[in-house]
Design a protein around this motif. Structure first.
Motif, short mmCIF file in Angstrom:
data_model
loop_
_atom_site.label_atom_id
_atom_site.label_comp_id
_atom_site.label_asym_id
_atom_site.label_seq_id
_atom_site.Cartn_x
_atom_site.Cartn_y
_atom_site.Cartn_z
N PHE A 119 26.14 31.60 -1.52
CA PHE A 119 27.54 32.21 -1.21
C PHE A 119 27.70 33.54 -1.11
O PHE A 119 28.14 34.24 -0.19
CB PHE A 119 28.54 31.42 -1.83
N ALA A 120 27.29 33.95 -2.47
CA ALA A 120 27.87 35.45 -2.67
C ALA A 120 26.91 36.36 -1.97
O ALA A 120 27.49 37.39 -1.43
CB ALA A 120 27.92 35.60 -4.13
N TYR A 121 25.73 36.33 -2.33
CA TYR A 121 24.67 37.30 -1.77
C TYR A 121 24.63 37.23 -0.39
O TYR A 121 24.76 38.48 0.36
CB TYR A 121 23.16 37.37 -2.31
N PRO A 122 24.70 36.24 0.38
CA PRO A 122 24.48 36.13 2.01
C PRO A 122 25.62 37.30 2.36
O PRO A 122 25.74 37.86 3.57
CB PRO A 122 24.70 34.85 2.20
N ALA A 123 27.10 36.81 1.91
CA ALA A 123 28.26 37.41 2.18
C ALA A 123 28.03 38.93 2.06
O ALA A 123 28.38 39.77 2.82
CB ALA A 123 29.29 37.04 1.82
N TRP A 124 27.42 39.14 1.00
CA TRP A 124 27.29 40.80 0.67
C TRP A 124 26.34 41.27 1.72
O TRP A 124 26.62 42.47 2.16
CB TRP A 124 26.81 40.79 -0.71
N VAL A 125 25.13 40.84 1.83
CA VAL A 125 24.13 41.27 2.82
C VAL A 125 24.78 41.42 4.03
O VAL A 125 24.79 42.43 4.52
CB VAL A 125 23.00 40.20 2.87
N GLU A 126 25.62 40.39 4.60
CA GLU A 126 25.89 40.68 6.15
C GLU A 126 27.16 41.54 5.97
O GLU A 126 27.18 42.53 7.28
CB GLU A 126 26.76 39.20 6.61
N GLY A 127 28.01 41.85 5.06
CA GLY A 127 28.94 42.93 4.90
C GLY A 127 28.61 44.11 4.94
O GLY A 127 28.84 44.94 5.57
N ALA A 128 27.34 44.30 4.10
CA ALA A 128 26.96 45.51 4.04
C ALA A 128 26.35 46.04 5.42
O ALA A 128 26.54 47.05 5.76
CB ALA A 128 25.92 45.56 2.61
N LYS A 129 25.40 45.11 5.87
CA LYS A 129 24.60 45.53 7.18
C LYS A 129 25.99 45.95 8.18
O LYS A 129 25.49 46.85 9.04
CB LYS A 129 23.79 44.42 7.61
N THR A 130 26.94 45.14 8.30
CA THR A 130 27.92 45.53 9.17
C THR A 130 28.39 46.90 9.39
O THR A 130 28.35 47.68 10.18
CB THR A 130 29.07 44.56 9.38
N GLY A 131 28.67 47.46 8.00
CA GLY A 131 28.99 48.78 7.58
C GLY A 131 27.75 49.92 8.04
O GLY A 131 28.13 50.98 8.52
N MET A 132 26.62 49.43 7.46
CA MET A 132 25.58 50.50 7.62
C MET A 132 25.73 50.65 9.12
O MET A 132 25.14 51.87 9.45
CB MET A 132 24.10 49.90 7.09
N ASP A 133 25.35 49.48 10.07
CA ASP A 133 25.18 49.47 11.27
C ASP A 133 26.01 50.81 12.15
O ASP A 133 25.45 51.64 12.88
CB ASP A 133 25.11 48.32 12.26
N VAL A 134 27.23 50.76 11.81
CA VAL A 134 28.31 51.53 12.14
C VAL A 134 28.04 53.18 11.62
O VAL A 134 27.90 54.13 12.51
CB VAL A 134 29.85 51.32 11.84
N MET A 135 27.73 53.19 10.51
CA MET A 135 27.55 54.43 9.74
C MET A 135 26.30 55.08 10.45
O MET A 135 26.35 56.24 10.75
CB MET A 135 27.31 54.42 8.41
N LYS A 136 25.21 54.37 10.42
CA LYS A 136 23.89 54.95 11.28
C LYS A 136 24.28 55.35 12.73
O LYS A 136 23.59 56.55 12.84
CB LYS A 136 23.00 53.85 10.99
N ARG A 137 24.94 54.66 13.39
CA ARG A 137 25.18 55.06 14.88
C ARG A 137 25.75 56.43 15.03
O ARG A 137 25.40 57.42 15.53
CB ARG A 137 26.07 53.93 15.45
N TYR A 138 26.66 56.69 14.12
CA TYR A 138 27.34 57.93 14.07
C TYR A 138 26.37 59.09 13.25
O TYR A 138 26.42 60.31 13.87
CB TYR A 138 28.51 57.94 13.26
N MET A 139 25.95 58.73 12.26
CA MET A 139 24.90 59.68 11.60
C MET A 139 23.86 60.06 12.22
O MET A 139 23.38 61.07 12.62
CB MET A 139 24.53 58.95 10.37
#
Length: 714
Positions: free
Chosen positions: A287-307
């Motif tokens: 429950f906890a870690y899968p949510a963390w992983v998916e949420g973090a990846k969502t933020g990373m993908d947007v950051m990387k696109r702009y970076m």
């Protein structure tokens, strides 16, 4: 300073663990570990490692900026830590014109050393056991709230008694789930300046691809200097300050390491959960870690696109992206490792045995319902844990998630006060605005916020969304893109400029209707919300968990004889130890890597595997100087089997004489479950070979003046 006589509590010394397992208090090493360490190659006395009245190894180890470890390596206050630990400070001091992250930096003299806004190191002075004193203030008839209040009051008294009028920072911390308490005395130095850092292509070589992996070829180090007033006392930044002369600094060995060499690490491990019940492990994995992983990846993908599109944005978000990516890979590795190891199942068997013991007549009153209470709590909180991790990743990665509520509520409070109180509050408000919006790209933040809202409102719905958010989801058919665009266009909190414009012509009544504030505040309230039933369940769980740990120790069913890590100074010991042969590593033994292997990974222009031209030229010429191994290669990283975790980043790796041989910076992904269960076969610490550090400073950077102030042992 008071003279303290060392003593030892029987509960910690009865059952010594395996030599390479455990993160140990320094005050117990004479009784607990010293004989084991001597057999493995330690040549120091326990007094030379930890002494209150004389200088010792502990005086060379500092907590770095609250989250890492560092070590003093010269009598002139020189500090060595990881590149990723200094990352924030290096990024802060960088600009597009002077990009020290990208290009590196080496101060040619003391006057060129640079002071970041906020950076401190913390020296450990002493510790002591106050378990009897604190636990005498509580009883089983108290509620958890009453118990916590009584403990907090006594902790505050102890901290005040030992601070010597504010000279020291004192922290009382619980151990063994609140069954023991110790206080720690520290001294903080805030004038810390950047001395040198390799370019990111060295300090972060391998990037996310190699993170948590072996073989590794990363020069993960940076250097700072601690300054003090003329009397050696902590002082705010001043040009009049002088380099601190520490009580002890580490000699640096360039002899190198070999398989089975003794290795000792001192540092500030952040958190382990080796006493965690089976239900908690299962909850994290599913429950906890899968949510963390998916949420973090969502933020990373947007950051990387702009970076990837803008160098200025890349610099602004480099630290935030690196931190998010590190935990993203860590949590996925934890899922994989804990699942593969069957850790929850192993714990369940242990708990079944404990439950049988607990329900014997002599034990039933205190321990009989412990396991049932714990399991009931986890079953009731699985959905909440998943929801909370999706929401926390939204708040962590999207500034518009938390800032409008935090700043908006602060402004509401500010405008309710009189002029005198406002003058007192204004510096903190201004500092917060500068911190939030100083490195801020509104288009990126807008896209992250929309993406995270879209994810959260789908994945968090089973637990229950805030009413206003649920309504917006329905109105926008599950896609918040248009709403966020509108909200940012109209919001007080969209940019620093819009906040400053509001402050010049304030209309406080507009805050509560601000479209970003409305959403942000709903999310913040939801994150904090706990029903009466949830509070009761959490209290029951805390009591049960505390009794589980007490019962496991009393029954002697648990092999763990040391407290979980909690950012207090610990010692771990082991040896240089190879992993099974790996064809990806050119080394003769798979316990080290070489510059030849690093250059084989080199990809010109690649974000993760590029290398500086000068480094390639020096390697081609085999210009390694005195730092080459006796077998001719240039060492990069090496492995030990020390027991460490996050917070140990930057910790010194010491040989049996207490000489610095490397800097710890990572672990291997195969043993990612190590925060929960120690694996004696797989657990490894990945370290930068100190010879590579010195080679970069001397031969690559030409900063031999820095080498000259160290104590080099050949």
């Amino acid at each position: 300073m008071k003279k303290i006589i060392l003593f030892f509590t029987m509960c910690l010394v009865a059952f010594p663990a395996k030599a390479d397992e455990g993160m140990w208090f320094l005050m117990f090493i004479e009784r607990l570990n010293h004989r084991d360490m001597e057999k493995m190659g330690l040549q120091l006395t326990s007094e030379e490692i930890y002494s209150i009245n004389n200088h010792s190894l502990k005086d060379a180890i500092v907590q770095f900026n609250g989250g890492c470890t560092a070590e003093m390596v010269s009598k002139e206050g020189l500090v060595l830590t990881n590149h990723h630990c200094g990352y924030d400070a290096i990024a802060e001091l960088s600009s597009e014109e002077q990009n020290y992250l990208k290009n590196g930096f080496w101060a040619k003299d003391r006057s060129a050393e640079m002071k970041p806004k906020s950076l401190f190191v913390r020296f450990f002075v002493r510790m002591d056991d106050v378990s009897k004193r604190i636990l005498s203030k509580v009883n089983d008839k108290m509620t958890e709230a009453e118990r916590n209040k009584a403990i907090q009051q006594e902790m505050s008294l102890i901290e005040k008694e030992n601070s010597e009028g504010g000279k020291y920072t004192v922290s009382v911390r619980p151990f063994f789930q609140g069954n023991e308490y110790y206080y720690f005395v520290y001294q903080d130095y805030k004038d810390v300046r950047l001395v040198g850092t390799p370019p990111e292509s060295v300090g972060k070589f391998g990037g996310d691809t190699d993170n948590w992996e072996w073989p590794r070829h990363t020069g993960d180090f940076s250097m700072f200097r601690v300054y003090a007033d003329a009397n050696g006392n902590p002082a705010e930044y001043s040009k009049e300050n002088v380099p601190l002369q520490p009580k002890h600094h580490l000699p640096v060995s360039i002899k190198g390491v070999q398989e089975n060499d003794f290795a000792m690490i001192l540092g500030y491990p952040g958190r382990t959960n080796r006493w965690m019940p089976a239900g908690g492990i299962e909850q994290n994995v599913k429950f906890a870690y899968p949510a963390w992983v998916e949420g973090a990846k969502t933020g990373m993908d947007v950051m990387k696109r702009y970076m990837d599109k803008d160098e200025a944005v890349k610099l602004e978000y480099a630290s935030k992206y690196a931190s998010t990516a590190n935990y993203w890979k860590n949590r996925q590795g934890m899922i994989d490792a804990l699942t593969k190891a069957g850790t929850a199942q192993t714990k369940s068997k242990e708990e079944a045995k404990f439950n049988a013991w607990a329900n014997k007549k002599a034990n039933k009153a205190k321990y009989g319902t412990v396991i049932a209470t714990i399991n009931k709590y986890y079953a009731e909180t699985n959905l909440k844990t998943s929801h909370d991790n999706y929401l926390s990743q939204l708040m962590r990665t999207a500034a518009y998630g938390g800032v409008p509520a935090n700043l908006g509520n602060s402004l509401i409070a500010y405008f309710k006060e009189n002029d005198a109180k406002r003058q007192e509050m204004l510096p903190r408000l201004n500092a917060y605005v500068e911190n939030v919006y100083g490195k801020f790209h509104a288009p990126l933040e807008k896209d992250i916020f929309a993406a995270q809202l879209n994810l959260y409102t789908v994945k968090g719905a089973a637990y229950g969304l805030p009413e206003a958010i649920s309504k917006l989801k329905a109105e926008n058919k599950g896609d918040f893109t248009a709403y966020v665009n509108m909200a940012v266009a109209k919001s007080i909190f969209a940019t620093k400029e819009s906040v400053m414009a509001f402050m010049k012509d304030p209309k406080p009544e507009n805050i509560v209707n601000d479209p970003l504030y409305v959403v942000s505040n709903e999310l913040a309230v939801k994150m904090r919300a706990r029903s009466v039933e949830q509070i009761k369940a959490a209290d029951d769980f805390e009591i049960a968990f505390r009794n589980l740990v007490a019962g496991l120790r009393e029954s002697k069913m648990n092999s763990i004889k040391y407290p979980d890590a909690n950012s207090t100074l610990r010692l771990s010991y082991g040896k240089v130890r190879a992993l099974p042969a790996d064809k990806r590593n050119d080394a003769q033994i798979n316990n080290y890597t070489t510059m030849t292997g690093m250059v084989k990974k080199y990809k010109a222009g690649d974000q993760e595997f590029d290398l500086p031209a000068r480094l390639l030229e020096l390697h081609a010429a085999k210009d390694y100087g005195q730092y080459a191994d006796k077998n001719g290669y240039m060492p990069i990283n090496f492995l030990t089997d020390n027991d460490i975790t996050g917070g140990n980043s930057g910790s010194p790796v010491l040989n049996g004489k207490g000489e610095l041989t490397g800097i710890a910076f990572d672990g291997n992904i195969e043993a990612m479950a190590g925060d929960v269960i120690f694996d004696a076969e797989l657990q490894r610490t990945i370290n930068v070979d100190i010879r590579y550090v010195l080679w970069i400073i001397d031969k690559y950077a030409g900063a031999k003046h820095i080498i000259d102030e160290m104590t080099i042992v050949k």
